[in-house]
Design an enzyme around this catalytic site. Structure first.
Site, short mmCIF file in Angstrom:
data_model
loop_
_atom_site.label_atom_id
_atom_site.label_comp_id
_atom_site.label_asym_id
_atom_site.label_seq_id
_atom_site.Cartn_x
_atom_site.Cartn_y
_atom_site.Cartn_z
CE LYS A 32 58.66 7.04 33.85
NZ LYS A 32 58.01 7.10 35.17
CB THR A 33 58.43 2.68 38.11
OG1 THR A 33 57.68 3.55 37.25
CG2 THR A 33 57.77 2.67 39.48
CG ASP A 231 58.48 9.52 37.65
OD1 ASP A 231 59.27 9.25 36.72
OD2 ASP A 231 57.39 8.93 37.80
CD GLU A 232 56.61 10.29 33.53
OE1 GLU A 232 57.23 10.74 32.55
OE2 GLU A 232 56.07 9.18 33.54
CD GLN A 262 57.73 7.99 27.30
OE1 GLN A 262 56.61 7.71 27.70
NE2 GLN A 262 58.81 7.32 27.68
NE ARG A 707 52.71 4.48 26.31
CZ ARG A 707 53.75 4.54 27.14
NH1 ARG A 707 53.63 4.15 28.38
NH2 ARG A 707 54.93 4.96 26.70
#
Length: 893
Positions: A32-33, A231-232, A262, A707
Site C-alpha cells: 500500500k505504501t 493512509d490507514e 487491521q 508481521r
C-alpha cells in the site's frame, strides 16, 4: 521503463484512478505504501499536478518520512516544490499555527484581549494533562484515589474523540461519576484556555472546528489541496473523518487506503464504520482491492486469514502470495511465563547463529498483548547475552531532566503555560517553596491571571517575604533574558539593566566601574558550547552559532555560513550578536543549562545516574542543533518533541525487537513470536463481554501474525503469575489458537515431534499439558545456569566466545533492580534479615509434603538443585505455590 511497469494490475489501477473518491482495500503486505507514493508521483509526472496541491496524511512520523523519501526518489528532479506528507496531528498543528486566532471571540470587557488560543499555544503531553487534572481535583476537594486522574483523562479523551463537549457529556451521563467527570472536563477546558495550551485531542478538534466555522480558512485549503490521500483509513476517528470531509471540498478527490481487518485502535477513538461505510459517504466511490501479499509465506498467510475470517464486520479479501509453502506455524506450550520467555530467547539465539552462518541480516520480534509482559522477555534476553530493543519503553522526552529543559523552553515561548512554569519555578532549587507557590496559585485564582501574571503581580505588590521575592525576581529575570535572546533584543535588554547582574538568580548591585565587565559576562551567557565535545563532563561554553531565521529564508537572504569546527574558536562580540535577529533553540538551551547550574548540580552528585542525565542533556542540545539545521523555530522544535510517538522509536537495525502488538503494526520481521495466547490475556479480559471488542482482538491477532515473513511461532503458558496473587494461575488456551487450521501447525519443544497438533490438542485443559508431563519434552528454566553459553556451542569451532558468568536467578532482587535501572528509574535494594533455613530438602515430583502454613500438599515440579532449588507444590486448600526449597520449612507428610 516507466515506474508504472513495476506495479501489478490492481496496484496500477489504484495509481491511475485519480479523479473522484477511491477506496483502496489493501491487505497486509500488499504494497500500500508503494501505491500511495506511486500515485503521488503519477499525479505529478503524468497528470501535471503541482506537488504543493497534494496532501497525504498518515499516523506516524516514520511512515510520513518514508513516503516523502520514496516520492523524492521518484520525482525529485521535476520540481523544487514538494507535496505535503504529514501525520494528522502535525498537519493540524500547521493549520492552527497559521489560523487558530480566527477562532477567537472578542472580550466583553473593553480593553481586554480576545478570548481563545493564540498562535503561541503549547502542546500538553500526558504528564502535563495529568498535572492539570490533579490540580483541579485538589482545588475541588475530590479524592484522586476513588477517581484517578488517568480515568478522568481517559473519559475526557473518549468524549473528545466522539466530538462531545462537557455539556453533552453531562446530559448523557447515567451515574454520579460521569457527572463529576463532565464537571472536571469543563474546568480542564478552562485551565487549558488560560494556559494557552492544547492537548493532542484538541489539535484535531480545533483544526476541524476552524475549518467548519471559518469559511475563508476552509476555502484557502480547498484551493490549496486538490488531491487528498489518507493512509490507514480504518484507524481514523470522528474528528479525523470530519477533517477529511472538510478538506475534500467539492472535488471529492479523496483516496482512502486501508484494511478493515487491521482496525485495532477503537480504544483511542478509531471508528471502523469510516471504512465500512465509505460508499455511503461517497456513492460515486470506486473500490479497488489489493490482494497479492509480498511479505509472508503461504502458510503464514493462510493461518492469519483463517483466524480473521471468523469476524463478521469486514468487507472481505482473498489474499494470496507467490511464496508457496514455507515453514509451518510453530507452537510452544510452556509450563509458565518464565519458560515461555526463555524458549523465545533460546530459539532467537539459534536463529541469529544460523542467519549469520548464511550471511543474512537477522531480525526477530517478540510481540505481546500488554507492555507488562516485556519484563520476562527482557530477563531472558539478558540471560542469553542477547542485545534487544524495547519499543514503547521510557521515552527520551519523558526523562525528568529532559522534561525540565523542555518545560523551560515552553515557559519562554508561552509564559502563561502554568503547568510547565510550576515544574521549573524551583528546578533546580532556588528557594521558592510550597508556601510561595500556594500564594501565587491563590493570587492567580483570585485575579483570573495565569501563574506567570500572578508572579509579576506578587513582585509588583510586594506580597511575599523579601527572600521569596528575591528568588522570584531571579527566576523572572532568567525567563525574560531568554525571551530577549530569542527575540534578538538581548543586548538592548542588558544595556537597560546593566546596573544589576544576576548571580545565582539573585540580583546584586554592582559599582559603575564593573558594568562593562558585567555586560560582557552576561552576554557570554548567550554563548554556546560544542555538544560534540565529550571529554569533559561540564559544558564548554564558547562562541555562539546563529541559525538561519524564518524571516531570512522567506525574504531570500542566504544563511550565514559558519563552519562546524569554527564555533568554539570564533566567539562573537556583543555588537555582532545584536546584529542578528534570532538565536537558535540550541543556544537557548545552552544558556538555560549554564544559568540554572543544572549541570553543576549533577556533577556534584557524582553518581553514574547523574552522568547519564548529563549525557541526556547533551543529546537534547544535539536534537536542538539538528532542529536548527532543518531551519525550525522554537515552536516547531517543541511541536516535534510533543508529537514523538512510540512507533517512531522502532529501530529497523535492531536484531531483536520487543514490542506490543499495537506498536508492531506496519512492520515486518523474518521471525516473529506471538506470545501469551491465553484467554483473559489475548483476547484481553476487558474485551470478553462485547462481540465487537472480541472482533478487534481477533484483528489484532491477524496483525501480529502477518508481521512474520518467514517463520511465525505462537506461544502460551500453562500457568502464569498474575497481579495480586502469590502463585501462578492455570490458564485456558486462547480461542485464536483453535481457529488456526491444524495441518498448518507444528508443535515445538518436543523431541522428534511431528505436525500432529490440532484444535483438540491446542484446546487441552490447562494443567493437563502433555508438554509438561512428557519426560522427553524440552523446556526452558531460569535455574539452568549454563543457558547463556549453550546456544553458542555449535559456533565454538568458528568463533571463540567470552566466558559468561552465571546469571542471577529469575525474580532475584538484583535482576529486578537491574531491570528498573535500565529504564532510568530508581530502585533501592531493601535490606532484609532472613531466618535460618529449616526443614528437609531433596523432595521430588509426586511426593507428599507438609507446610506449616498451607498444610499437606503434593510436589508438582522441581527446578534446579542445591541452594537455589525451587519446588512447586499443589496444596488442596491454597492452590499451587512455588517455594525456594531451603526456606520452605517442608516436612514429609
Amino acid at each position: 521503463m516507466s515506474f508504472l511497469d513495476q506495479l501489478n494490475p490492481q496496484q496500477r489501477e489504484a495509481v491511475e484512478t485519480t479523479e473522484g473518491p477511491v477506496l483502496i482495500l489493501a491487505g497486509a503486505g500488499s504494497g500500500k505504501t508503494r501505491v500511495i507514493t506511486y500515485r503521488i508521483a503519477y499525479l505529478i509526472e503524468h497528470k501535471g499536478v503541482m506537488p504543493e496541491s497534494i496532501l497525504a496524511m498518515t499516523f506516524t512520523n516514520k511512515a510520513a518520512a518514508e513516503m516523502g523519501e520514496r516520492v523524492e526518489k521518484l520525482v525529485g528532479g521535476l520540481s523544487i516544490a514538494k507535496p505535503v506528507i504529514s501525520t494528522f496531528h502535525s498537519f493540524c498543528v500547521r493549520v492552527l499555527r497559521r489560523d487558530i486566532e480566527a477562532l477567537q471571540i472578542p472580550s466583553a470587557t473593553p480593553g481586554k484581549p480576545p478570548i481563545g488560543q493564540t498562535k503561541k499555544f503549547v502542546i500538553y503531553d500526558e504528564s502535563d494533562m495529568q498535572s492539570v487534572i490533579k490540580g483541579i481535583m485538589k482545588r475541588l476537594g475530590l479524592d484522586d484515589k476513588q477517581l484517578t486522574p488517568r480515568t478522568v483523562l481517559s473519559r475526557i479523551s473518549w468524549a473528545k474523540n466522539h466530538m462531545l463537549n462537557p455539556q453533552e457529556l453531562y446530559l448523557q451521563s447515567a451515574d454520579p461519576k460521569t457527572e463529576k467527570i463532565a464537571h472536571l472536563f469543563e474546568e480542564y477546558r478552562k485551565e487549558l484556555s488560560k494556559a494557552n495550551a492544547l492537548d493532542f485531542d484538541d489539535l484535531l478538534l480545533e483544526a476541524t472546528r476552524l475549518l467548519k466555522t471559518a469559511s475563508h480558512v476552509r476555502e484557502y485549503y480547498n484551493r490549496r489541496f486538490q488531491y487528498l490521500l489518507i493512509d490507514e483509513y480504518q484507524d481514523t476517528n470522528r474528528p479525523q473523518y470530519e477533517l477529511m470531509r472538510m478538506l475534500a471540498g467539492e472535488r471529492h478527490n479523496v483516496c482512502a487506503v486501508g484494511d478493515e481487518d487491521q482496525s485495532i485502535y477503537s480504544w483511542r477513538g478509531a471508528d471502523i464504520r469510516n471504512i465500512l461505510e465509505f460508499e455511503q459517504d461517497f456513492p460515486e466511490a470506486k473500490i479497488i482491492r489489493l490482494e497479492q501479499n509480498y511479505r509472508s509465506t503461504q502458510n503464514i498467510l493462510q493461518a492469519a486469514s483463517s483466524v480473521v475470517a471468523n469476524n463478521l464486520r469486514r468487507k472481505g479479501k482473498n489474499l494470496w502470495t507467490s511464496r508457496q509453502g514455507g515453514a509451518k506455524i510453530g507452537y510452544y506450550e510452556a509450563p509458565d511465563g518464565e519458560s515461555e520467555a526463555l524458549f523465545a530467547a533460546d530459539h532467537t539465539a539459534k536463529y541469529l547463529r544460523e542467519a549469520a552462518h548464511r550471511g543474512e541480516t537477522p531480525r526477530a520480534a517478540v510481540l505481546y498483548r500488554t507492555n507488562s509482559q516485556s519484563r520476562l522477555f527482557e530477563e531472558a534476553m539478558r540471560r542469553y547475552g542477547l542485545k534487544y530493543k524495547v519499543v514503547g519503553g521510557f521515552s527520551f522526552y519523558e526523562r525528568s531532566e529532559i522534561k525540565d529543559m523542555i518545560s523551560y523552553l515552553k515557559v519562554i515561548h508561552n509564559p502563561d503555560d502554568s503547568i510547565s512554569l510550576l515544574r521549573v519555578i524551583n528546578t533546580p532549587t532556588r528557594g521558592i517553596g510550597k508556601g510561595t507557590i500556594d500564594t501565587l496559585e491563590s493570587l492567580a485564582l483570585e485575579t483570573g491571571l495565569s501563574l506567570w501574571g500572578a508572579l509579576g503581580e506578587a513582585i509588583r505588590r510586594q506580597l511575599l517575604p523579601q527572600r521569596a521575592l528575591s528568588s522570584l525576581k531571579g527566576f523572572q529575570q532568567l525567563i525574560i533574558d531568554a525571551q530577549a535572546m530569542l527575540s534578538g533584543t538581548f543586548v538592548e535588554h542588558l544595556e537597560e539593566s546593566a546596573e544589576t547582574v544576576d548571580v545565582g538568580d539573585s540580583p546584586v548591585q554592582m559599582p559603575e566601574s564593573a558594568q562593562g565587565e558585567a555586560l560582557q559576562a552576561a552576554a557570554d551567557d548567550a554563548a554556546g558550547f560544542d555538544p560534540t565535545e565529550v571529554d569533559d563532563t561540564a559544558f564548554d561554553f564558547g562562541g555562539a552559532y546563529i541559525g538561519e531565521s524564518e524571516l531570512d529564508r522567506s525574504a531570500g537572504v542566504p544563511p550565514t555560513a559558519v563552519q562546524e569546527g569554527d564555533r568554539a574558536s570564533r566567539p562573537l562580540s556583543v555588537a555582532q550578536d545584536a546584529a542578528v535577529p534570532n538565536i537558535s533553540t540550541a543556544e537557548i538551551l545552552k544558556f538555560l543549562i549554564d544559568r540554572t547550574g543544572y549541570i553543576r548540580i549533577l556533577e556534584a552528585e557524582d553518581t553514574p545516574e547523574a552522568f547519564s542525565r548529563i549525557e541526556n542533556l547533551r543529546e537534547l542540545v544535539n536534537a536542538a542543533a539538528d532542529s536548527r539545521d532543518r531551519g525550525e523555530t522554537l515552536d516547531q522544535f517543541l511541536d516535534h518533541a510533543a508529537l514523538i510517538a512510540d512507533a517512531d522509536d522502532y529501530d529497523e537495525r535492531a536484531q531483536i525487537t520487543l514490542m506490543s502488538l499495537h506498536a508492531a503494526k506496519g512492520l515486518e520481521f523474518p521471525l516473529v513470536f506471538l506470545s501469551g495466547l491465553e484467554e483473559g490475556l489475548f483476547p484481553h479480559s476487558r474485551t470478553m463481554l462485547q462481540p465487537d471488542d472480541v472482533e478487534e482482538e481477533r484483528r489484532l491477532c491477524y496483525v501480529g501474525m502477518t508481521r512474520a515473513m518467514d517463520q511465525l511461532i505462537l506461544t502460551r503458558a500453562v500457568y502464569r503469575r498474575r497481579y495480586g496473587t502469590d502463585l501462578p494461575e492455570a490458564s485456558v488456551p486462547s480461542r485464536f489458537l483453535e481457529e488456526v487450521p491444524a495441518p498448518l501447525i507444528e508443535e515445538l519443544g518436543r523431541r522428534g515431534s511431528t505436525a500432529r497438533v490440532g484444535t483438540g490438542t491446542l484446546a487441552r485443559p490447562a494443567g493437563r499439558s502433555t508438554a509438561v508431563s512428557d519426560g522427553a519434552d524440552t523446556h526452558y528454566s531460569y535455574e539452568d545456569e549454563d543457558q547463556s553459553a549453550s546456544w553458542r556451542r555449535g559456533a565454538a569451532a568458528t568463533t571463540r566466545q567470552k566466558p559468561t558468568t552465571p546469571a542471577k536467578p529469575y525474580n532475584s532482587i538484583e535482576n529486578i533492580a537491574e531491570f528498573f535501572a535500565s529504564r532510568g528509574k530508581k530502585f533501592t535494594v531493601p535490606k532484609m534479615t532472613l531466618d535460618e533455613p529449616t526443614g528437609k530438602r531433596g523432595f521430588r515430583p509426586g511426593q507428599k509434603v507438609r507446610h506449616p502454613k498451607y498444610g499437606e500438599g503434593t510436589v508438582y515440579q522441581r527446578e534446579g538443585e542445591g541452594e537455589e532449588a525451587k519446588i512447586t507444590v499443589q496444596f488442596p486448600r491454597f492452590g499451587l505455590k512455588k517455594l525456594v526449597e531451603k526456606y520452605a520449612q517442608l516436612e514429609r507428610a
